[in-house]
Each structure stands twice: as C-alpha cells, then as structure tokens.
Design a protein around this motif. Structure first.
Motif, PDB file in Angstrom:
ATOM      1  N   LEU A  67      10.057  26.581 -96.489  1.00  0.00           N
ATOM      2  CA  LEU A  67       9.097  26.090 -97.474  1.00  0.00           C
ATOM      3  C   LEU A  67       9.479  24.696 -97.967  1.00  0.00           C
ATOM      4  O   LEU A  67      10.656  24.413 -98.178  1.00  0.00           O
ATOM      5  CB  LEU A  67       9.052  27.025 -98.690  1.00  0.00           C
ATOM      6  N   LEU A  68       8.476  23.865 -98.166  1.00  0.00           N
ATOM      7  CA  LEU A  68       8.657  22.525 -98.744  1.00  0.00           C
ATOM      8  C   LEU A  68       9.827  21.781 -98.091  1.00  0.00           C
ATOM      9  O   LEU A  68      10.694  21.234 -98.777  1.00  0.00           O
ATOM     10  CB  LEU A  68       8.919  22.615-100.256  1.00  0.00           C
ATOM     11  N   VAL A  80       1.416  22.098-114.150  1.00  0.00           N
ATOM     12  CA  VAL A  80       1.026  22.749-112.898  1.00  0.00           C
ATOM     13  C   VAL A  80       2.203  23.627-112.465  1.00  0.00           C
ATOM     14  O   VAL A  80       3.269  23.122-112.149  1.00  0.00           O
ATOM     15  CB  VAL A  80       0.710  21.707-111.807  1.00  0.00           C
ATOM     16  N   PRO A  81       2.028  24.943-112.478  1.00  0.00           N
ATOM     17  CA  PRO A  81       3.177  25.809-112.187  1.00  0.00           C
ATOM     18  C   PRO A  81       3.644  25.656-110.751  1.00  0.00           C
ATOM     19  O   PRO A  81       2.843  25.474-109.839  1.00  0.00           O
ATOM     20  CB  PRO A  81       2.623  27.213-112.441  1.00  0.00           C
ATOM     21  N   ARG A  87      -7.407  23.604-106.606  1.00  0.00           N
ATOM     22  CA  ARG A  87      -8.185  24.126-105.486  1.00  0.00           C
ATOM     23  C   ARG A  87      -8.721  25.513-105.784  1.00  0.00           C
ATOM     24  O   ARG A  87      -9.841  25.834-105.446  1.00  0.00           O
ATOM     25  CB  ARG A  87      -7.317  24.145-104.252  1.00  0.00           C
ATOM     26  N   PHE A 120       4.923  27.090-107.473  1.00  0.00           N
ATOM     27  CA  PHE A 120       5.049  28.295-106.671  1.00  0.00           C
ATOM     28  C   PHE A 120       4.728  29.573-107.430  1.00  0.00           C
ATOM     29  O   PHE A 120       5.554  30.463-107.540  1.00  0.00           O
ATOM     30  CB  PHE A 120       6.488  28.386-106.138  1.00  0.00           C
ATOM     31  N   ALA A 158      -2.233  31.915-110.576  1.00  0.00           N
ATOM     32  CA  ALA A 158      -1.722  31.214-111.760  1.00  0.00           C
ATOM     33  C   ALA A 158      -2.674  30.065-112.099  1.00  0.00           C
ATOM     34  O   ALA A 158      -3.289  29.486-111.227  1.00  0.00           O
ATOM     35  CB  ALA A 158      -0.334  30.669-111.488  1.00  0.00           C
ATOM     36  N   GLU A 185      -0.438  16.837-104.375  1.00  0.00           N
ATOM     37  CA  GLU A 185      -0.362  18.075-105.158  1.00  0.00           C
ATOM     38  C   GLU A 185       0.553  17.907-106.363  1.00  0.00           C
ATOM     39  O   GLU A 185       1.657  17.391-106.236  1.00  0.00           O
ATOM     40  CB  GLU A 185       0.162  19.213-104.277  1.00  0.00           C
ATOM     41  N   ALA A 206     -10.675  25.514-101.452  1.00  0.00           N
ATOM     42  CA  ALA A 206      -9.862  25.989-100.325  1.00  0.00           C
ATOM     43  C   ALA A 206     -10.735  26.414 -99.154  1.00  0.00           C
ATOM     44  O   ALA A 206     -11.859  26.831 -99.341  1.00  0.00           O
ATOM     45  CB  ALA A 206      -9.011  27.149-100.772  1.00  0.00           C
ATOM     46  N   TYR A 260      -2.111  31.414-106.197  1.00  0.00           N
ATOM     47  CA  TYR A 260      -3.418  30.948-106.655  1.00  0.00           C
ATOM     48  C   TYR A 260      -3.833  31.630-107.950  1.00  0.00           C
ATOM     49  O   TYR A 260      -4.751  31.195-108.602  1.00  0.00           O
ATOM     50  CB  TYR A 260      -4.479  31.267-105.601  1.00  0.00           C
ATOM     51  N   GLU A 280      -8.064  32.716-100.474  1.00  0.00           N
ATOM     52  CA  GLU A 280      -8.525  31.529 -99.749  1.00  0.00           C
ATOM     53  C   GLU A 280      -9.954  31.734 -99.288  1.00  0.00           C
ATOM     54  O   GLU A 280     -10.319  32.823 -98.851  1.00  0.00           O
ATOM     55  CB  GLU A 280      -7.611  31.258 -98.553  1.00  0.00           C
ATOM     56  N   LEU A 313       3.887  36.316-104.350  1.00  0.00           N
ATOM     57  CA  LEU A 313       2.801  35.463-104.840  1.00  0.00           C
ATOM     58  C   LEU A 313       1.536  35.764-104.053  1.00  0.00           C
ATOM     59  O   LEU A 313       1.589  35.989-102.842  1.00  0.00           O
ATOM     60  CB  LEU A 313       3.161  33.985-104.664  1.00  0.00           C
ATOM     61  N   LEU A 369       2.829  35.917-100.375  1.00  0.00           N
ATOM     62  CA  LEU A 369       4.082  35.301 -99.948  1.00  0.00           C
ATOM     63  C   LEU A 369       5.241  35.842-100.792  1.00  0.00           C
ATOM     64  O   LEU A 369       5.308  35.564-101.989  1.00  0.00           O
ATOM     65  CB  LEU A 369       4.001  33.778-100.132  1.00  0.00           C
ATOM     66  N   GLU A 373      -0.155  27.210 -99.610  1.00  0.00           N
ATOM     67  CA  GLU A 373       0.321  26.026-100.316  1.00  0.00           C
ATOM     68  C   GLU A 373       1.046  26.401-101.603  1.00  0.00           C
ATOM     69  O   GLU A 373       1.009  27.540-102.030  1.00  0.00           O
ATOM     70  CB  GLU A 373      -0.863  25.116-100.621  1.00  0.00           C
ATOM     71  N   THR A 374       1.645  25.408-102.197  1.00  0.00           N
ATOM     72  CA  THR A 374       2.545  25.694-103.303  1.00  0.00           C
ATOM     73  C   THR A 374       1.902  25.536-104.664  1.00  0.00           C
ATOM     74  O   THR A 374       1.982  26.387-105.511  1.00  0.00           O
ATOM     75  CB  THR A 374       3.748  24.756-103.209  1.00  0.00           C
ATOM     76  N   ARG A 375       1.242  24.399-104.875  1.00  0.00           N
ATOM     77  CA  ARG A 375       0.625  24.168-106.184  1.00  0.00           C
ATOM     78  C   ARG A 375      -0.864  24.041-105.946  1.00  0.00           C
ATOM     79  O   ARG A 375      -1.312  23.095-105.335  1.00  0.00           O
ATOM     80  CB  ARG A 375       1.098  22.863-106.779  1.00  0.00           C
ATOM     81  N   THR A 376      -1.597  24.992-106.455  1.00  0.00           N
ATOM     82  CA  THR A 376      -2.965  25.061-105.989  1.00  0.00           C
ATOM     83  C   THR A 376      -3.928  25.299-107.126  1.00  0.00           C
ATOM     84  O   THR A 376      -5.001  25.819-106.913  1.00  0.00           O
ATOM     85  CB  THR A 376      -3.071  26.190-104.980  1.00  0.00           C
ATOM     86  N   VAL A 377      -3.563  24.889-108.303  1.00  0.00           N
ATOM     87  CA  VAL A 377      -4.397  25.156-109.467  1.00  0.00           C
ATOM     88  C   VAL A 377      -5.796  24.614-109.276  1.00  0.00           C
ATOM     89  O   VAL A 377      -6.774  25.320-109.371  1.00  0.00           O
ATOM     90  CB  VAL A 377      -3.768  24.544-110.729  1.00  0.00           C
ATOM     91  N   TYR A 429      -2.494  34.709-102.947  1.00  0.00           N
ATOM     92  CA  TYR A 429      -3.388  33.569-102.748  1.00  0.00           C
ATOM     93  C   TYR A 429      -4.742  34.072-102.261  1.00  0.00           C
ATOM     94  O   TYR A 429      -4.796  34.901-101.341  1.00  0.00           O
ATOM     95  CB  TYR A 429      -2.822  32.624-101.677  1.00  0.00           C
TER      96      TYR A 429
END
Lengths: 400, 257
Positions: free
Chosen positions: B223-224, A342-343, B251, A345, A350, A276, B257, A348, B43, B39, B54, B245-249, B41
């Motif tokens: 986290l992480l 890639v931002p 996907r 945290f 973003a 990632e 996903a 999705y 999915e 945040l 989150l 997940e944290t960085r999911t651009v 998400y």
C-alpha cells in the motif's frame, strides 16, 4: 534573617519594588491572574476527571486547538525575538526603544506556549528526560525542542544583560547574534514538523518553514502594536512616537501583505490540485473560522493600515492588531484542521472528520493569555521595559 | 536473521472481521480502536455498484516514518523487522500518528463513539491503564517495553504482529503456519483465527518461505508504495485491478467512483 535581608537587597537592586505600579500593570496583573486561575482550574479539573478525553481530539485528529495555541505563542515569540534583534544585530537604531520590551514579550509568550504544551502532551515530565536521552536527531520535533530550549536560554541571558545596562558589549553582541540565529531556526524547524509530512499533502511543502517565520513576524508586530497603541502621546518622545505611529505600522502593513500573498498562493494551489487529501481545502473553505482568518484577520487589517492618516490613529492600530491576532490564531487552527480532516485509510464509509475544540480546549486560552498578561503586567511594573540607553556609541562614532 | 512479514490474499478474504475480533481479545483493545481493522469501500452506482473491503493491520514498514519522527526513540524497529512502541518512553506527543500514512496508531484518551464507555464500566483500580478488561492476557505477558498488554494512559499504541507470540517461535522458523499445531501458539492471533486462511505469516528474507513464494507468484502489492515506507505487509489482489484507494471522502460523497 541575614539571608532574607540579602535576598531583599538583591531583589531591590534589580526590581523596581519601590515604584508604584501604574494602571496598566495593575489591570494586566489582575486580569491575567484571574484569567489564569479560572483557565487552569477548569483545565486541571477536566484533565483530572476525564484525562485527555476532555479534548475533542481523537485518533483521527491527533493535534487540535491546544497545538494551535502553542503555535500561536511560539511563533509570535520568535517574531518578537527577530524584532528585538533589529537593533542589537543589524544596528537599526530606530528599534532601540522597543528592544527590551520585545525580548520580555518573547520570553513570556514562550512560557505561555510551553505551559499549554505541558497540558496537551501525554507525559510532560517524562518528556524532560526522554527527549535529551533519546537523541533522535532525525526527528524534526526533537530539533524543535533543542532550538526552543536554546531560544529561551538566550532570551533570558539577553534580557538580563539589557536589564543591568549592558547593551553594547561584545558579549551582548554575540548573544544577540546567537539569539537571532536560533529564533530563525526554531520556527523554521517547527515549520518542518508539518512541512516534511509527505503523507499529509495539505501540509507537505518546502515553503512551510518560511510561512511560519513570516507569519510569526507578523503576529509579533501585532503583539507590539497592540501593547504600544495607547502609550500616552503627550509624554512620548518624538523618536518613540515616530516608531509607534509610522515605522511599526508600516512594517506591520508590509508583513500582513507578505503573509496574505503566501496564504492566497497556498490556498489557490491547494484548491486547484486534484491530489488526494487536498480536497480538505474545499471542506475548510466553507467554515466561519476560515472566513474570519482571511477577511477579518488579513484583509481588514491591511485596509485599516493602508494610509498614513489611519496608521497615526491609535484606535485603528489597536483594532488592526487585535483582528490580526485573532486571525493568525484561527490560521493556526485552520492549518491543523486542513491536514487532518480527511481521514487516513478509513474506507469509503468514513466522512470528513468532525472536529471543533471542546470547552476544555477553549479554556486553554484564558490559561495561556492569563500567564502572558500577568507576567507582562509584572514586567511592565518592575523591569523598566521602556529602557532606551540610546544608540551604540561605537556605531554612532563610525563614519557609516 | 528473520524478517517477519505478512501476506493477505484479498481473493480469499471474506471481510468477516474475525481478525479484528481476535486482535481485540488478544490485545485488550477498546471498541473503535482496532489495531487490526477491515475497511469497506463502495464503488460505482446501481446497477453496477460493488462492495469491497481491505483488512488493514500495521504495515511494519522497512523504513517507518513513525519511527523517524518519534522525538524520544519510543518507537523502534526490532532486529526481526517488527515496529514496536516502548510505552515507558512514549511521551504522548502523537507525532507518530500524524506521520503514519496508514492511520494505524491509536491514542486511547478520546471520547468513545459507542455507549456505554467501556473504560468507565471496567476502570483500572490503580488508574494507570486505560481500562481493566474482564478478559485479558495473563498478567505476566504485559510488557510495556514492546507495547504488549493493556494500554497505559497517555501513550500511543499499535499492532505488534503479536510480538509476545512470534518472538517465542523456534529459531529458524520460516513460516508461522497456524495449521501446524506446533507453531500455532507462536502465530499472530489474526492469522490463527482467519477462517478462509487468507493470511500468511513468515520470513520475508527467506527465499524458500511461503510468503516469498506468494509475493513472487501472485504479484504481491504494497500500500502507498510512493511514500517510501516499504511496508512488510503485502496484498494479493488477484484479478482485481487495484487495491482500493486510501482517501476517498470526496469521491464517495460525490459519487465519482
């Protein structure tokens, strides 16, 4: 009155004030002065009006084009220091004629880089006391500050000794060794500033310091090739002509190959990885800046310098050096973008962070290059940058 | 010695963002620069698509990488485990923003995404702070040494766990429970305002505290964790398989996903 006379006498002793500046000096000082005035006026106005919001950086892309300019100048400076040490540390006499010019170029590139940093950082004056008082030895940025400050100090001492004719004393030798060690440590530490960031996978690499040192050396060769390409051939001694037309271009060619090898390895590894954050490389792959960096900034200069005939042509050398300088600047910018696009945290919802430098950021180029050109033009006029007192008599007499 | 930490129960959290609003009001935050954010998400795809969220404050890590990289020592950790920024020492180099794996640090000198630019509507008359909000905490609580109050220009800011509140808690307090009227004013604003009561705040070093009990009995997750920062904010994921997940651009764009 007496003080003024004394100052005048001291200045005349060390500066060639009686010599008329040549066309190159006049052109560089005029261009540099105008560019710096426009650049700084523009940037100061925007910073006064909007603060650092005049930049397109954000909480997602914290480091933008100003840091790329800063990297460009500082790493070039370190490379120029290495080049200047080839003679004074390793006894490679062939580099003697350009040693003083390289030291001076290293100083002015460093000053240009620091000037840009001062405009990028939030509190540049606070930095002057907070860094030494903080003593944050666990921060790579703190060490970077230490090494680059030492670098500037040692370069000034080294240049001063060269200027007063002391090229071969023991003191000069020790200063040169110290300067060489620091000019390796400084870009290496700057590489660690990025390479240690495990939370930014696109940067995280133990090889980053080596890439910074090597690419700095390559851009230093681009600088010196650029500034020596049009030395008048007829009046240039054969030894110096061989340096300009054969040794430097060959070294430049090899450095370009080495940087290209490292860069292609870096890109292929990143594109292959599923980790990632590494998808940033796929994103950057489609940008014009990336294509320019690779095709026009690396591949084309390599082709231009690939044969003896081409390397002897001043125009070809000048073109290769110009392209490589633009290319390496874009490489610094691409490096910064790839680590932040890639931002972290943001959920999705973003997308890739949209970043391209603002006009204010671009105006740092005339500001930085203006300082550089003005100082180089003045140095070329007043400081006898082409001094070449010949090889060290002690070494010449030894049975090596 | 107390070591403050937070537990967020994701099974109770409704994603209402009241925590974000409470933090904004308490700490005079600019729009889009939320110390405490939620945040979102998405999915999967229709008909099995799912929306999750989150809440994300600063993690106040045990081994904060932001503190390690700070060249001036402006970022520091208090004896009671809170990571703070000394605004009088920060030089605005933004290295901490690069080094924070959770993206929870903010530099206010950037182009505002929303209009009007609230900084121009309410400018600071002295020009020292980012803005002068009409609603703010009492002036005597402004404390640059702990990064509390209205953010000055050209420095980095972050969540303080409402240090101006928790540092006044009676000694020996093991849980700052907002339902206890005597402790409410010492409890972080996001915890006080959380309507479903998804947030818990207490002493991570006290084995009898509520936060410790929840972490132990409901499998508290950080986290992480692979970064080694060891956050002091724990999530209770319940029956969910994992935290988003944290960085999911890629996907989210490619619908993987």
């Amino acid at each position: 009155m007496a003080t003024a006379l004394l100052t005048n006498e001291v200045l005349r002793r060390y500066l060639d004030l009686d010599r008329r500046p040549d066309a190159l000096s006049i052109a560089m000082m005029a261009f540099g002065g105008i560019a710096a005035a426009i650049g700084f006026a523009w940037v100061f106005h925007d910073l006064w009006r909007w603060g650092h919001a005049a930049f397109n950086t954000s909480s997602d892309v914290a480091w933008g084009a100003p840091i790329a300019f800063y990297l460009f100048f500082l790493l070039s400076s370190s490379g120029l220091s290495v080049l200047a040490s080839a003679d004074s540390v390793f006894g490679m006499n062939v580099f003697h004629p350009i040693a003083k010019r390289c030291v001076f170029l290293a100083i002015v590139t460093l000053v240009a880089g620091f000037s840009i940093l001062a405009l990028e950082i939030g509190h540049p004056f606070r930095m002057l006391w907070a860094l030494p008082v903080g003593m944050q030895w666990h921060s790579p940025m703190w060490w970077m500050g230490v090494f680059y400050s030492l670098d500037l100090l040692l370069l000034i001492v080294k240049f001063w000794r060269m200027h007063i004719g002391d090229w071969h004393s023991r003191f000069m030798h020790l200063v040169s060794i110290a300067s060489f060690v620091v000019c390796i440590l400084a870009p290496g530490t700057l590489g660690l500033v990025f390479g240690m960031m495990a939370m930014r996978p696109a940067w995280y690499s133990p090889v980053m310091p080596m890439y910074f040192i090597l690419s700095g050396f390559m851009s230093a060769l681009a600088f010196i090739t650029f500034f020596t390409a049009f030395e008048p051939r007829a009046s240039t001694p054969p030894r110096l002509r061989a340096l300009h037309e054969s040794v430097l271009p060959r070294l430049f060619f090899l450095a370009l190959l080495a940087v290209a090898g490292m860069r292609f390895g870096q890109i292929l590894t990143s594109l292959w990885s599923n980790y990632e954050g590494m998808e940033a490389h796929w994103h950057v792959l489609g940008s014009d800046a990336f294509r320019f960096e690779l095709l026009l900034g690396l591949v084309l200069p390599i082709l231009l310098l690939s044969t003896n005939g081409l390397r002897r042509n001043a125009l070809v050398r000048f073109a290769a050096a110009s392209l490589a300088m633009v290319g390496i600047f874009l490489a610094r910018l691409n490096l910064l973008i790839v680590g932040q696009v890639v931002p972290l945290f943001k959920g999705y919802w973003a997308d890739y962070v949209d970043y391209w430098p603002s006009t204010t950021e671009w105006m740092l180029i005339p500001a930085g290059f203006g300082i550089f050109c003005f100082a180089y033009g003045a140095g070329h006029w007043l400081l006898r940058l082409g001094d070449d007192p010949g090889p060290d008599p002690a070494l010449a007499a030894s049975p090596r | 010695m107390t070591r403050w930490g937070m537990v967020i129960d994701l099974e109770k959290c409704t994603g209402c963002q009241a925590c974000t609003t409470a933090c904004q009001m308490e700490n005079s935050r600019l729009p889009n620069e939320n110390w405490q954010d939620v945040l979102f998400y998405n999915e999967g795809t229709y008909p099995s698509g799912k929306l999750t969220w989150l809440p994300r404050p600063c993690m106040h890590c045990e081994k904060p990488s932001c503190m390690a990289v700070c060249p001036t020592g402006a970022t520091y950790k208090t004896a009671d485990g809170v990571v703070l920024v000394d605004w009088d020492r920060c030089i605005g180099c933004k290295y901490c923003m690069i080094a924070c794996p959770y993206g929870v640090r903010f530099y206010a000198e950037e182009k505002q995404k929303s209009r009007p630019d609230i900084r121009e509507v309410f400018p600071d008359p002295e020009g020292e702070k980012v803005w002068s909000p009409p609603w703010r905490m009492p002036d005597h609580l402004q404390n640059n040494k702990i990064g509390v109050g209205i953010q000055p220009k050209n420095v980095v800011s972050k969540c303080t766990f409402c240090y101006h509140r928790i540092s006044k808690a009676p000694p020996g307090t093991k849980d700052l429970d907002p339902s206890d009227p005597t402790l409410r004013e010492f409890t972080p604003a996001c915890v006080v305002t959380c309507a479903p009561g998804a947030r818990y705040f207490g002493d991570l070093d006290d084995p009898t505290s509520e936060v410790r009990r929840l972490i132990a009995e409901k499998r508290g997750t950080r986290l992480l964790d692979h970064t080694g920062n060891r956050p002091q904010v724990y999530y209770l994921a319940g029956e969910q398989p994992a935290i988003p997940e944290t960085r999911t651009v890629r996907r989210s764009r490619d619908g993987e996903a």
